[in-house]
Design a protein around this motif. Structure first.
Motif, PDB file in Angstrom:
ATOM      1  N   SER A   3    -109.067  36.104 -65.961  1.00  0.00           N
ATOM      2  CA  SER A   3    -110.206  36.741 -65.324  1.00  0.00           C
ATOM      3  C   SER A   3    -110.855  35.807 -64.342  1.00  0.00           C
ATOM      4  N   GLY A   4    -111.530  36.386 -63.345  1.00  0.00           N
ATOM      5  CA  GLY A   4    -112.241  35.572 -62.378  1.00  0.00           C
ATOM      6  C   GLY A   4    -113.508  35.032 -62.989  1.00  0.00           C
ATOM      7  N   ILE A   5    -114.101  34.069 -62.326  1.00  0.00           N
ATOM      8  CA  ILE A   5    -115.305  33.433 -62.805  1.00  0.00           C
ATOM      9  C   ILE A   5    -116.486  33.972 -62.024  1.00  0.00           C
ATOM     10  N   THR A   6    -117.481  34.471 -62.720  1.00  0.00           N
ATOM     11  CA  THR A   6    -118.739  34.835 -62.084  1.00  0.00           C
ATOM     12  C   THR A   6    -119.806  33.987 -62.759  1.00  0.00           C
ATOM     13  N   VAL A  44    -114.998  43.344 -52.917  1.00  0.00           N
ATOM     14  CA  VAL A  44    -114.327  43.205 -54.212  1.00  0.00           C
ATOM     15  C   VAL A  44    -113.872  44.575 -54.709  1.00  0.00           C
ATOM     16  N   PRO A  45    -112.602  44.742 -55.064  1.00  0.00           N
ATOM     17  CA  PRO A  45    -112.178  46.028 -55.651  1.00  0.00           C
ATOM     18  C   PRO A  45    -112.733  46.175 -57.055  1.00  0.00           C
ATOM     19  N   HIS A  46    -112.975  47.420 -57.475  1.00  0.00           N
ATOM     20  CA  HIS A  46    -113.571  47.666 -58.786  1.00  0.00           C
ATOM     21  C   HIS A  46    -112.735  48.655 -59.589  1.00  0.00           C
ATOM     22  N   THR A  47    -112.810  48.511 -60.892  1.00  0.00           N
ATOM     23  CA  THR A  47    -112.185  49.456 -61.805  1.00  0.00           C
ATOM     24  C   THR A  47    -113.082  50.695 -61.922  1.00  0.00           C
ATOM     25  N   PRO A  48    -112.585  51.778 -62.505  1.00  0.00           N
ATOM     26  CA  PRO A  48    -113.420  52.983 -62.627  1.00  0.00           C
ATOM     27  C   PRO A  48    -114.749  52.762 -63.340  1.00  0.00           C
ATOM     28  N   ASP A  49    -114.812  51.748 -64.226  1.00  0.00           N
ATOM     29  CA  ASP A  49    -116.075  51.503 -64.930  1.00  0.00           C
ATOM     30  C   ASP A  49    -116.987  50.544 -64.181  1.00  0.00           C
ATOM     31  N   GLY A  50    -116.603  50.194 -62.939  1.00  0.00           N
ATOM     32  CA  GLY A  50    -117.471  49.392 -62.087  1.00  0.00           C
ATOM     33  C   GLY A  50    -117.289  47.891 -62.175  1.00  0.00           C
ATOM     34  N   PRO A  52    -115.243  44.222 -61.596  1.00  0.00           N
ATOM     35  CA  PRO A  52    -114.295  43.705 -60.604  1.00  0.00           C
ATOM     36  C   PRO A  52    -112.856  43.870 -61.093  1.00  0.00           C
ATOM     37  N   ASN A  53    -112.017  44.409 -60.226  1.00  0.00           N
ATOM     38  CA  ASN A  53    -110.620  44.635 -60.579  1.00  0.00           C
ATOM     39  C   ASN A  53    -109.805  43.438 -60.102  1.00  0.00           C
ATOM     40  N   LEU A  54    -109.730  42.433 -60.953  1.00  0.00           N
ATOM     41  CA  LEU A  54    -109.061  41.194 -60.576  1.00  0.00           C
ATOM     42  C   LEU A  54    -107.546  41.322 -60.602  1.00  0.00           C
ATOM     43  N   SER A  55    -107.039  42.414 -61.154  1.00  0.00           N
ATOM     44  CA  SER A  55    -105.600  42.669 -61.158  1.00  0.00           C
ATOM     45  C   SER A  55    -105.148  43.485 -59.942  1.00  0.00           C
ATOM     46  N   ALA A  56    -106.099  43.841 -59.091  1.00  0.00           N
ATOM     47  CA  ALA A  56    -105.763  44.605 -57.889  1.00  0.00           C
ATOM     48  C   ALA A  56    -104.864  43.781 -56.969  1.00  0.00           C
ATOM     49  N   GLY A 231    -107.387  38.318 -58.190  1.00  0.00           N
ATOM     50  CA  GLY A 231    -108.220  37.375 -58.915  1.00  0.00           C
ATOM     51  C   GLY A 231    -107.636  36.017 -59.208  1.00  0.00           C
ATOM     52  N   ASN A 232    -106.400  35.738 -58.760  1.00  0.00           N
ATOM     53  CA  ASN A 232    -105.790  34.458 -59.116  1.00  0.00           C
ATOM     54  C   ASN A 232    -104.995  33.854 -57.961  1.00  0.00           C
ATOM     55  N   LEU A 233    -104.998  32.533 -57.933  1.00  0.00           N
ATOM     56  CA  LEU A 233    -104.178  31.765 -57.010  1.00  0.00           C
ATOM     57  C   LEU A 233    -103.234  30.915 -57.846  1.00  0.00           C
ATOM     58  N   GLU A 234    -101.968  30.881 -57.475  1.00  0.00           N
ATOM     59  CA  GLU A 234    -100.988  30.038 -58.163  1.00  0.00           C
ATOM     60  C   GLU A 234    -100.540  28.930 -57.222  1.00  0.00           C
ATOM     61  N   VAL A 235    -100.633  27.695 -57.693  1.00  0.00           N
ATOM     62  CA  VAL A 235    -100.261  26.535 -56.877  1.00  0.00           C
ATOM     63  C   VAL A 235     -99.189  25.750 -57.626  1.00  0.00           C
ATOM     64  N   GLU A 236     -97.997  25.764 -57.093  1.00  0.00           N
ATOM     65  CA  GLU A 236     -96.890  24.982 -57.656  1.00  0.00           C
ATOM     66  C   GLU A 236     -96.788  23.682 -56.868  1.00  0.00           C
ATOM     67  N   ILE A 237     -96.911  22.559 -57.555  1.00  0.00           N
ATOM     68  CA  ILE A 237     -96.943  21.249 -56.911  1.00  0.00           C
ATOM     69  C   ILE A 237     -95.716  20.453 -57.322  1.00  0.00           C
ATOM     70  N   THR A 238     -94.955  19.995 -56.335  1.00  0.00           N
ATOM     71  CA  THR A 238     -93.826  19.100 -56.585  1.00  0.00           C
ATOM     72  C   THR A 238     -94.134  17.741 -55.982  1.00  0.00           C
ATOM     73  N   ILE A 239     -94.064  16.701 -56.808  1.00  0.00           N
ATOM     74  CA  ILE A 239     -94.263  15.328 -56.357  1.00  0.00           C
ATOM     75  C   ILE A 239     -92.902  14.636 -56.298  1.00  0.00           C
ATOM     76  N   ASP A 240     -92.553  14.171 -55.120  1.00  0.00           N
ATOM     77  CA  ASP A 240     -91.317  13.421 -54.907  1.00  0.00           C
ATOM     78  C   ASP A 240     -91.714  12.041 -54.390  1.00  0.00           C
ATOM     79  N   ASP A 241     -91.785  11.083 -55.296  1.00  0.00           N
ATOM     80  CA  ASP A 241     -92.263   9.739 -54.966  1.00  0.00           C
ATOM     81  C   ASP A 241     -91.307   8.727 -55.587  1.00  0.00           C
ATOM     82  N   PRO A 242     -90.235   8.357 -54.873  1.00  0.00           N
ATOM     83  CA  PRO A 242     -89.222   7.492 -55.470  1.00  0.00           C
ATOM     84  C   PRO A 242     -89.726   6.101 -55.827  1.00  0.00           C
ATOM     85  N   LYS A 243     -90.838   5.693 -55.235  1.00  0.00           N
ATOM     86  CA  LYS A 243     -91.390   4.382 -55.589  1.00  0.00           C
ATOM     87  C   LYS A 243     -91.974   4.405 -57.002  1.00  0.00           C
TER      88      LYS A 243
END
Length: 289
Positions: A3-6, A44-50, A52-56, A231-243
Motif C-alpha cells: 500500500s502507498g503511504i499517506t 489519484v485513481p480511487h476504488t468504488p468505496d473512495g 486510493p486505488n494503488l493497484s490501478a 502505487g509502487n516503484l520497483e528498482v533493481e540495482i546491479t553493482i559491478d565493482d571488480p575492485k
C-alpha cells in the motif's frame, strides 16, 4: 500488494537516525515547519468505496512510457506503523543493502576486512558527518524522494541535505574519464516499460549502507526502474565493482508511493550536536549487546 503511504509527517529530523547498537547518541534536532502536508495529491485513481486505488495501472507520459513521477518512500523493517511512524523507521536495505540476498556478498578479501572494520567503527561513515549519501543509497534512505521527468533527463530530489540526482536520457554517452563524485554520472534509456540506468564515476570511499558495504571508483551501477502499478516503484540495482567484489550482484527494492504529502526542507548540519556525544562500541551494527 503493497500500500502507498499517506503519512502523518513528524517535524523533527535526526542527523544519524540509523545509529543504534553502535553508538550512544544524544540527539538535539532542529524544528522544521510543515510544508503543505495533507494537501491532496492530484489525479489519484480511487476504488468504488473512495479509497486510493494503488493497484490501478501506472500513469503514462505522452510518449506512452510509464510515468515515474511522484513522491516515494520505503518499506519499514517492522510492521506498518501509519500515523505512529517516527523518523527512526528505516528499511532493512538501509542497514544492509543486500539483506534480501540468500548468499553473502562476494567480497574481495580486502573488502571483507574493510566491512568488518566499518561495522564496528560507524564514525567512519560519511553519513554520520552529514556528507552526501551516494546514488545507490538514495534508494535505501530513510528520507522521502520525489522523481520528475523532463525532456532529456530524469531528476530525483531527496529531502536529506536537499540533494539531487540527474539521469540523462538525451542519448549522450557515459564520460570517458569522469571526475569522481558522490552520485556518479548517469545515463538512461527505455527498454519497453523499464528505464535502464547506467552509472559510473563514483568516489573511491563510498558506503552502500550502514553496514559499510563498499563502492569504489571502479564500480558501475545498473538500475532497472519499473512502475508496475500506480502505487509502487520497483528498482533493481546491479553493482559491478571488480575492485571490491569478485562478481556482480543484484538486489531489488520496492518503493511505495507517498500521497498527500510533500518534501520537507532538511539540512543535516543545521544545529547538529550529535557527533560529540558518540562513543565507540565493540558490537557491530544491528547486533544486540
Amino acid at each position: 500488494m503493497l500500500s502507498g503511504i499517506t503519512p502523518t509527517r513528524p517535524v523533527w529530523r535526526y542527523a544519524a537516525a540509523f545509529i543504534f547498537a553502535a553508538f550512544i547518541l544524544v540527539a538535539n534536532p532542529a524544528a522544521l515547519s510543515a510544508q503543505w502536508l495533507g494537501y491532496a495529491t492530484a489525479g489519484v485513481p480511487h476504488t468504488p468505496d473512495g479509497k486510493p486505488n494503488l493497484s490501478a495501472p501506472a500513469p503514462r507520459t505522452p510518449d506512452g512510457k510509464p510515468d515515474l513521477s511522484g513522491m516515494w518512500g520505503w518499506i519499514n523493517i517492522g510492521p506498518p506503523c501509519g500515523a505512529q511512524c517516527t523518523d527512526t523507521q528505516i528499511s532493512r536495505e538501509f542497514i544492509n543493502i543486500a539483506a534480501s540476498l540468500k548468499d553473502p556478498l562476494p567480497y574481495q578479501p580486502w573488502a571483507a576486512d574493510l566491512v568488518k572494520k566499518r561495522r564496528v567503527e560507524q564514525g567512519l561513515d560519511p553519513n554520520v558527518h552529514c556528507m552526501p549519501r551516494d546514488a545507490p543509497r538514495i534508494w535505501t534512505d530513510d528520507y522521502y524522494k520525489r522523481i520528475f521527468e523532463v525532456p532529456g533527463r530524469v531528476l530525483i530530489l531527496t529531502e536529506r541535505n536537499m540533494q539531487y540526482r540527474q539521469i540523462f536520457t538525451d542519448g549522450r554517452a557515459l564520460p570517458k574519464d569522469p571526475n569522481p563524485t558522490w552520485n556518479g554520472y548517469s545515463i538512461g534509456h527505455w527498454d519497453g516499460d523499464t528505464l535502464v540506468v547506467e552509472t559510473i564515476g563514483f568516489r573511491d570511499d563510498l558506503w552502500l549502507d550502514a553496514s559499510g558495504n563498499p563502492l569504489t571508483e571502479q564500480g558501475k551501477m545498473t538500475e532497472r526502474i519499473r512502475r508496475p502499478n500506480y502505487g509502487n516503484l520497483e528498482v533493481e540495482i546491479t553493482i559491478d565493482d571488480p575492485k571490491a567484489y569478485t562478481a556482480p550482484w543484484t538486489v531489488k527494492i520496492t518503493e511505495p508511493l507517498v500521497l498527500d504529502s510533500e518534501l520537507i526542507d532538511y539540512y543535516c548540519l543545521e544545529n547538529e550536536r550529535d557527533s560529540v556525544h558518540m562513543r565507540q562500541q565493540d558490537t557491530p551494527i544491528g547486533v544486540p549487546r
